[in-house]
Design a protein around this motif. Structure first.
Motif, PDB file in Angstrom:
ATOM      1  N   THR A  47       5.253  -4.781  -8.423  1.00  0.00           N
ATOM      2  CA  THR A  47       4.822  -3.628  -9.208  1.00  0.00           C
ATOM      3  C   THR A  47       5.422  -3.680 -10.607  1.00  0.00           C
ATOM      4  O   THR A  47       4.747  -3.356 -11.593  1.00  0.00           O
ATOM      5  CB  THR A  47       5.231  -2.323  -8.514  1.00  0.00           C
ATOM      6  OG1 THR A  47       4.662  -2.282  -7.203  1.00  0.00           O
ATOM      7  CG2 THR A  47       4.760  -1.115  -9.308  1.00  0.00           C
ATOM      8  N   PRO A  80       0.791  -1.241   0.000  1.00  0.00           N
ATOM      9  CA  PRO A  80       0.000   0.000   0.000  1.00  0.00           C
ATOM     10  C   PRO A  80       0.817   1.282   0.000  1.00  0.00           C
ATOM     11  O   PRO A  80       0.318   2.321  -0.422  1.00  0.00           O
ATOM     12  CB  PRO A  80      -0.844  -0.116   1.282  1.00  0.00           C
ATOM     13  CG  PRO A  80      -0.089  -1.071   2.149  1.00  0.00           C
ATOM     14  CD  PRO A  80       0.570  -2.038   1.220  1.00  0.00           C
ATOM     15  N   THR A  81       2.069   1.252   0.497  1.00  0.00           N
ATOM     16  CA  THR A  81       2.883   2.464   0.499  1.00  0.00           C
ATOM     17  C   THR A  81       4.207   2.197  -0.202  1.00  0.00           C
ATOM     18  O   THR A  81       4.773   1.102  -0.116  1.00  0.00           O
ATOM     19  CB  THR A  81       3.154   2.971   1.929  1.00  0.00           C
ATOM     20  OG1 THR A  81       3.907   1.990   2.651  1.00  0.00           O
ATOM     21  CG2 THR A  81       1.857   3.254   2.658  1.00  0.00           C
ATOM     22  N   TYR A  82       4.718   3.221  -0.861  1.00  0.00           N
ATOM     23  CA  TYR A  82       5.944   3.094  -1.655  1.00  0.00           C
ATOM     24  C   TYR A  82       7.156   2.866  -0.771  1.00  0.00           C
ATOM     25  O   TYR A  82       8.010   2.021  -1.059  1.00  0.00           O
ATOM     26  CB  TYR A  82       6.121   4.365  -2.485  1.00  0.00           C
ATOM     27  CG  TYR A  82       7.238   4.317  -3.500  1.00  0.00           C
ATOM     28  CD1 TYR A  82       7.129   3.530  -4.648  1.00  0.00           C
ATOM     29  CD2 TYR A  82       8.387   5.082  -3.335  1.00  0.00           C
ATOM     30  CE1 TYR A  82       8.133   3.503  -5.601  1.00  0.00           C
ATOM     31  CE2 TYR A  82       9.402   5.062  -4.282  1.00  0.00           C
ATOM     32  CZ  TYR A  82       9.270   4.270  -5.408  1.00  0.00           C
ATOM     33  OH  TYR A  82      10.274   4.244  -6.344  1.00  0.00           O
ATOM     34  N   ARG A 106      -0.763   5.237  -5.092  1.00  0.00           N
ATOM     35  CA  ARG A 106       0.182   4.914  -4.035  1.00  0.00           C
ATOM     36  C   ARG A 106       1.256   6.003  -3.899  1.00  0.00           C
ATOM     37  O   ARG A 106       1.774   6.248  -2.813  1.00  0.00           O
ATOM     38  CB  ARG A 106       0.834   3.559  -4.303  1.00  0.00           C
ATOM     39  CG  ARG A 106       1.777   3.115  -3.189  1.00  0.00           C
ATOM     40  CD  ARG A 106       2.281   1.708  -3.410  1.00  0.00           C
ATOM     41  NE  ARG A 106       3.157   1.601  -4.574  1.00  0.00           N
ATOM     42  CZ  ARG A 106       3.679   0.456  -5.008  1.00  0.00           C
ATOM     43  NH1 ARG A 106       3.393  -0.679  -4.388  1.00  0.00           N
ATOM     44  NH2 ARG A 106       4.467   0.435  -6.064  1.00  0.00           N
TER      45      ARG A 106
END
Length: 503
Positions: free
Chosen positions: A385, A262-264, A417
């Motif tokens: 990704t 969910p977060t980079y 994101r």
């Protein structure tokens, strides 16, 4: 697997070989007396992994620096990366070019020797058939990995798939890229069959290559082969295998072994290694003797920045600035920019440095205190990704099974994101390439993306014209999508190799 590199490098029998074609990879005597136990085979396998230690540094030096992401012209003296960045013709003896050729072939030589020993002794020594098959699968993957690395940088290279003598090595010419691909595909297909899923590994082996890493590389191989033939005997063959790549990617997705985090920032968190984004990484072990931690976090970071933070000298590297062109491509509030790029600092009390650089892999709370060569972080080679965006690229190139709407969904998830609220519809190949550029800054993807898409010549020429106002760079030629065969290899067997065009 954090100890794999340490065990491999400390194993003198398997790491003492010269790295060029002038020597056998491992002496016959060493092989005959060494591969006697399962432990011997395990450490021999670890020695093949250890050839990947420089892989991330190589991506930064030969791919990231070569691309339009960095404007790394000379700053206070000639640096080894200047000829790489500025497309010089006289880089046959460049240490980065030499390292790529020699280290990849070192891994290949070790793999060939290992496979021979596995054939002659493996069944008697390794009673467990599943373990023996897994070991072979790992070696096949690694040999394919090293050969794929070679053809992306050099095009045609010698095809050596068995143990050879020093004299015989000097008679083996460069093979067609299509022949190298045949070996790569054969190795990867066997690896897919022999390797387990990552969840099947015991804790001490979690970092080893897995079935889906082999599928990821296989998909990337199909994509790279499908790229345009640029007339340089490079990695693109116009094979139109985008659909074959998607098959591999879809099987990875269906495995449910991996996730889009969910977060980079958590992807690269030192305290979150082997997270669900990671399909395959290169593992390092800090605090060992000899030192076998990571070096890549430091490669693109100027020494003066570390000094400004109170860490003292880290080796004397000067800055390789991020290009203005790339900075301008980030939208306001894109977290990937603030996380990946340092924009300005002061050192030596009052000296200002306003040029930005890539700090993506640096955690300032983890700076090694004794050696810049000992960072405590793994390098993510393939992440989820990347898989999703590569599949989207295949769809835009005509692969069946998905639509442009699916491409939009992937790109917008990546953008959301990153903290961006605007959404895109009808994403084009160009837009996807630019989103990949922002997402994978510092990861060495951009250069190969430009080659695979066939846009490298137009993009780089346009970028040089806009960025290089001082005329410090040389003109780009399509031949420069490949690097030259190192002069040391040309001299090793005079007349055996024809040099790549343009050098």
């Amino acid at each position: 697997m954090k100890k794999i590199l340490y065990l491999a490098i400390s194993l003198s029998l398997l790491s003492s070989c010269d790295m060029d074609l002038d020597q056998q990879p491992i002496s016959a005597a060493s092989s005959e007396t060494y591969f006697q136990t399962i432990g011997d085979f395990t450490q021999g396998l670890n020695a093949i992994y250890s050839a990947a230690r420089e892989y991330p540094d190589r991506l930064m030096n030969l791919a990231e620096t070569r691309s339009d992401n960095l404007f790394a012209v000379s700053d206070g003296g000639v640096r080894d990366w200047e000829g790489i960045n500025s497309f010089h013709r006289n880089i046959l003896s460049n240490p980065y070019v030499i390292e790529a050729w020699q280290t990849d072939f070192m891994g290949i030589f070790r793999a060939n020797n290992y496979l021979e020993q596995l054939t002659t002794k493996g069944e008697a020594v390794i009673i467990d058939t599943d373990l023996r098959r897994r070991m072979e699968g790992e070696v096949r993957f690694l040999r394919a990995f090293y050969y794929f690395d070679l053809i992306r940088y050099f095009g045609r290279v010698p095809l050596i798939d068995r143990v050879v003598s020093a004299n015989e090595a000097k008679t083996i010419p460069r093979s067609a890229v299509s022949e190298i691909y045949s070996l790569i595909l054969s190795d990867l297909n066997l690896a897919v069959d022999y390797l387990p899923a990552p969840s099947a590994y015991a804790d001490q082996d979690k970092g080893r290559v897995n079935k889906y890493a082999a599928k990821m590389l296989l998909g990337l191989v199909y994509m790279t082969r499908s790229g345009p033939d640029l007339g340089v005997d490079g990695a693109g063959l116009n094979t139109n295998e985008w659909g074959e790549a998607v098959k591999q990617f879809d099987e990875i997705i269906a495995s449910n072994e991996f996730q889009f985090l969910p977060t980079y920032t958590e992807i690269f968190d030192y305290n979150n290694e082997r997270n669900k984004e990671v399909i395959f990484n290169i593992e390092y072990s800090s605090g060992a003797s000899p030192v076998v931690g990571a070096t890549f976090p430091w490669v693109l970071v100027p020494d003066t920045w570390f000094q400004s933070l109170g860490f003292g000298t880290q080796g004397g590297l000067t800055i390789r600035p991020v290009s203005k062109n790339l900075l301008d491509k980030y939208e306001e509030d894109d977290v990937r920019r603030s996380f990946s790029i340092q924009e300005g600092y002061v050192y030596n009390t009052n000296v200002e440095e306003n040029r930005p650089f890539i700090k993506k892999f640096v955690d300032i709370t983890k700076v090694p205190t004794t050696s810049r060569m000992d960072w405590p972080i793994n390098y993510i080679v393939y992440r989820y990704t990347d898989l999703l965006m590569l599949k989207a690229e295949c769809v835009l190139n005509g692969a069946p099974g998905s639509t442009v709407t699916d491409v939009d969904a992937v790109v917008n998830a990546v953008r959301e994101r990153a903290g961006l609220s605007s959404t895109l519809t009808g994403v084009t190949k160009g837009q996807l390439l630019e989103e990949r550029r922002r997402e994978f800054i510092g990861e060495g993807s951009r250069w190969f993306d430009l080659i695979r898409s066939g846009t490298v010549e137009a993009t780089i020429k346009s970028w040089i014209a806009a960025e290089d106002s001082g005329g410090q760079m040389e003109d780009f030629k399509i031949e420069y999508v490949l690097y030259p065969v190192p002069q040391s290899e040309m001299s090793n067997a005079p007349g055996l190799y024809e040099q790549n065009r343009g050098y």
